[in-house]
Design an enzyme around this catalytic site. Sequence first.
Site, short mmCIF file in Angstrom:
data_model
loop_
_atom_site.label_atom_id
_atom_site.label_comp_id
_atom_site.label_asym_id
_atom_site.label_seq_id
_atom_site.Cartn_x
_atom_site.Cartn_y
_atom_site.Cartn_z
N PRO A 2 1.11 -0.85 0.56
CA PRO A 2 0.13 -0.02 0.46
C PRO A 2 0.83 1.48 -0.11
O PRO A 2 1.79 1.51 0.99
CB PRO A 2 -0.80 -0.20 1.32
CG PRO A 2 0.03 -0.91 2.43
CD PRO A 2 0.94 -2.14 1.71
N GLU A 3 0.35 2.53 -0.91
CA GLU A 3 0.97 3.55 -0.42
C GLU A 3 0.60 4.08 0.69
O GLU A 3 -0.56 4.05 2.02
CB GLU A 3 0.68 4.70 -1.45
CG GLU A 3 0.84 3.66 -3.42
CD GLU A 3 2.43 4.45 -3.79
OE1 GLU A 3 2.20 5.31 -3.85
OE2 GLU A 3 2.53 3.48 -4.98
N LYS A 51 5.25 4.96 6.34
CA LYS A 51 4.20 3.46 5.94
C LYS A 51 4.13 3.00 6.83
O LYS A 51 3.89 1.65 6.78
CB LYS A 51 4.74 2.58 4.47
CG LYS A 51 5.12 3.91 3.33
CD LYS A 51 5.62 2.21 2.30
CE LYS A 51 5.19 3.38 0.59
NZ LYS A 51 5.35 2.02 -0.10
N ARG A 253 12.12 -2.66 -6.98
CA ARG A 253 11.28 -2.38 -7.59
C ARG A 253 10.73 -2.02 -9.42
O ARG A 253 11.86 -0.89 -10.02
CB ARG A 253 10.15 -0.89 -6.95
CG ARG A 253 9.78 -1.57 -5.60
CD ARG A 253 9.12 -2.79 -5.00
NE ARG A 253 7.74 -2.83 -5.14
CZ ARG A 253 6.92 -2.55 -4.53
NH1 ARG A 253 6.81 -1.57 -3.82
NH2 ARG A 253 5.73 -2.09 -5.30
#
Length: 264
Positions: A2-3, A51, A253
């Site tokens: 999740p951002e 986060k 990523r």
Amino acid sequence: MPEGNELHRWAKMQTEAFGGKKVRVEGPNGRFADAVLLDGRVLREVMAVGKHIGYDFGKDRKLHVHMGLYGDFTEGTGPAPEMRGALRLRISTKSDWLELRGPTDCSVWTDEQWEALKARLGPDPLNDDDPERGFQAILAKKTTSIGALLMDQTVFSGIGNIYRAEFLFRARVSPFRAGAQMTREELKAIWKDALKLMPEGMVDRRIVTTKPPDRPHSKGPALDEEVNYVYRRKGKPCFVCGTKIEMKVMAGRNLFWCPTCQAA
Ligand SMILES: [Zn+2]
């Protein structure tokens, strides 16, 4: 993963449901044994920093949660359902419940640990932080690329893989440019973009970053395949110039960019 905007959304919803209330805290089958330290106490507030999520149960009782790649919440109203699966944590009152599965961390921290985390993380656009510390960290890097720096949570916190790709496209900046080669104006523009886009966050569980005139279907809501300029669009034509979008792993990523709009 999740951002940051999704974590802030969870924190807000969970504060609305549980803030200021005495809650039941359970960690079934010994998966979160320290639940006993929190059970029956008042949950003051749920906070998001980058986060990370923190549940404030009072002095030296900050429940720290990091979602990692697989963490997820389930929430509901009314009596909590039967416990099933690899449930790590459940917080409940008579009227609301939430369950957490698969986080990287779920542990009780002291106030000092929580403050140290905040000090270590870079400014978070969703907490209205002053971005200066992040700008300086970027401008000091002679070799590290801006694409990697935007993912570094000690530079800015809460920016994830979708936003790094989309912010750089919208700023027409090559992800391979070194931090020191960025201008202050460009960094200010990216920060301003983050302040605008991240609170808008999820629309129908999608992060929408395209401007309507740039979409193939400029009228009406964005179609699934046109919500982002470059993210997950490898090999597809750029909405702005038609060049095929490229992809490469950077900072662990997949990074997406348009080699024409974001020329090195
Ligand atoms: Zn392009």
